[in-house]
Design an enzyme around this catalytic site. Structure first.
Site, PDB file in Angstrom:
ATOM      1  CE  LYS A 275      -0.959  -7.846  -4.939  1.00 53.57           C
ATOM      2  NZ  LYS A 275      -0.776  -6.496  -5.493  1.00 53.57           N
ATOM      3  NE  ARG A 349      -8.165   1.176  -4.009  1.00 53.46           N
ATOM      4  CZ  ARG A 349      -7.434   1.754  -4.952  1.00 53.46           C
ATOM      5  NH1 ARG A 349      -7.982   2.571  -5.837  1.00 53.46           N
ATOM      6  NH2 ARG A 349      -6.137   1.523  -5.024  1.00 53.46           N
TER       7      ARG A 349
END
Ligand code: BES
Ligand code: MN
Ligand code: ZN
Length: 496
Positions: A275, A349
């Site tokens: 990130k 996920r």
């Protein structure tokens, strides 16, 4: 915060809170107080703009004829619209007005409100809950806090004609707030202190509430074939942990349990798909889903809910490093389905996939609800107002929507469908972990999760990325979102 209940006896010190409804009509106690201080309240109302609307407050300092140091007349708004939630908001307002004022204690008397659907004892209980919720502080890392920077207000007495039922109603809310506070603490804690093994230690401490706690380490998860969850944690020196909390509050029930699954990424750097630096510190809160499930399980056990619920916390740290998974890697989930990992920052996920397979195969739940700070896209769609709700089941969705509205943790249902599902087709594997084209990022994430729901088990996914923590940080950065909603859902639909 010291919270107690008493009958309606005029206090001789501290602050006093009384109510007025929309239009300015004073409650019974407010009228008596007004009389004792020679009509000072009525005169103040005439002199100002106070109309009894909700969030309005009229403050009288050292009124003559009363022992108290100040009187707050709080607006209750329209009686027919006054709800448990209004009482909690009012409690927060009272705390905010007085906490730093120098006042040490407050007594509140909100009488039976004519035409209001709530009994005064329920109002008193929720008022107390609102005060306590707002009094939360996260000061454990401050070593130089001056007394003048700490709240002066430490005690509230709720005055109520029927104090026993008020106390009983509050006891239940108090257990739920214990869960909310636990969740806030977990979200606020930095990742150097709260990593998966520490999360597991704190979960084990819930054993004292009567929860059974199991922890699977990496070796145990490897045996079960949890290649997706383990892939996320493999770049970190911290060992991944799958924490399973069991609450058996209905031991004789033949019904299958409800399963709650939480994303517990203790820190999300993005991994090799690193990130950007700005705001990365917020990713200590990427375990907000696991915190909500932890808090909800604590609440259910604390109040001895007559339900069977299993909470699964998928705890990992997502870090870059020589052993980290790479974009392009193909991993095999516990379900047997293979996943091409095109972006290591779409990690939530992956861990939820294995946690959901595990709980379905092992415990055959009647429904699965997962909570996750899953996508930045949900904050673009819904901001910090609602969590995104994704589900394969209208009845379950309706239950969640209703529970959220009742407790002030609202959800907004989002669409799903095969047109979105086709966007996660992979060139090389059964699926890929990000969509092939930009757009609808929260929906394609939900479609990914749905591929791990077996036999059409009723399932709902709450994307809480926009609501698990708040910019204004009042009273806490970590909000504890989800604890009250889940507690309410269980109370309404899953208790014997
Ligand atoms: N934990 C983040 C989602 C997130 C973002 C939560 C901002 C709270 C605030 C999640 O793991 C993530 O990185 N999602 C990516 C997915 C993308 C790579 C498909 C995102 O939302 O950008
Ligand atoms: Mn991520
Ligand atoms: Zn994440």
């Amino acid at each position: 915060m010291n919270i107690s209940f008493s009958g309606i006896v005029p206090p001789q010190s501290g602050a006093l809170v009384v109510g007025a409804i929309d239009g300015g009509a004073l409650s019974k106690t407010a009228q008596e107080v007004d009389k004792k201080c020679g009509g000072a309240i009525s005169r103040a109302i005439k002199a100002g703009r106070f109309e009894g609307k909700s969030e309005q407050v009229l403050e009288l300092l050292s009124p003559a004829g009363l022992g108290v140091s100040r009187v707050l007349v709080v607006g209750l708004g329209k009686p027919a619209e006054f709800s448990a939630l209004s009482a909690e908001k009012l409690g927060a307002l009272i705390f905010d007005r007085l906490s730093m004022s120098g006042e040490k204690q407050v007594s509140a008397a909100i009488d039976e409100i004519a035409k209001c659907p709530l009994k005064s004892e329920i109002v008193a209980a929720h008022l107390a809950a609102g005060v306590r919720s707002r009094s939360y502080r996260f000061d454990k890392y401050r070593t130089r806090l001056k007394d003048s920077d700490k709240p002066s207000l430490t005690k509230i007495t709720l005055m109520c004609a029927k104090m026993a039922p008020a106390k009983a109603a509050f006891a239940r809310l108090d257990h739920v707030l214990n869960g909310v506070f636990a969740a806030r603490d977990l979200v606020n804690d930095p990742a150097n202190d709260l990593y998966p093994a520490e999360f597991a230690r704190r979960a084990k401490a819930l054993g004292k509430l009567g929860l059974k706690v199991e922890v699977l380490n990496e070796a145990a998860m490897k045996k079960l074939g949890m290649g997706a969850l383990l892939a996320v944690g493999q770049g970190s020196s911290k060992e991944s942990q799958l924490i399973i909390l069991h609450w058996k509050g209905a031991p004789r029930s033949k019904k299958p349990p409800l399963a709650l699954v939480g994303k517990g990424v203790c820190f999300d750097s993005g991994g090799i798909s690193l990130k950007p630096g700005a705001g990365m510190g917020d990713m200590k809160g990427d375990m907000g889903g696991a915190a909500a499930v932890f808090g909800a399980m604590a609440a259910l056990a604390g109040r001895k809910a007559k339900a069977n619920v299993i909470g699964v916390l998928a705890c990992v740290e997502n870090m870059p490093g020589p052993d980290a998974q790479r974009p392009g890697d193909i991993i095999t989930s516990m379900s047997g389905q293979t996943i091409e990992v095109l972006n290591t920052d779409a990690e939530g996920r992956l861990i939820l996939a294995d946690a959901m397979t595990y709980v379905q195969r092992k415990h055959k739940p009647c429904a699965v609800i997962d909570l996750a700070t899953l996508t930045g896209a949900i904050t673009i769609a819904l901001g910090d107002v609602h969590a995104g709700l994704f589900s394969n089941n209208d009845a379950l969705s309706g239950q969640i929507d209703k529970a959220g509205k009742a407790v002030g943790e609202t959800v907004w249902r989002m669409p799903m469908g095969s047109q979105y599902d086709s966007k996660i087709k992979s060139k090389f594997a059964d699926m890929q972990n990000i969509a092939s084209a930009a757009g609808a990022g929260s929906i394609t994430a939900a479609q990914f999760l749905q591929r791990f729901i077996e036999k059409d088990t009723p399932w709902a996914h709450l994307d809480i990325a926009g609501v698990a923590w708040t910019g204004d940080a009042k009273p806490s950065w970590g909000s504890g979102y989800g604890v009250k909603l889940l507690d309410r859902l269980v109370a309404d639909h899953y208790e014997e």
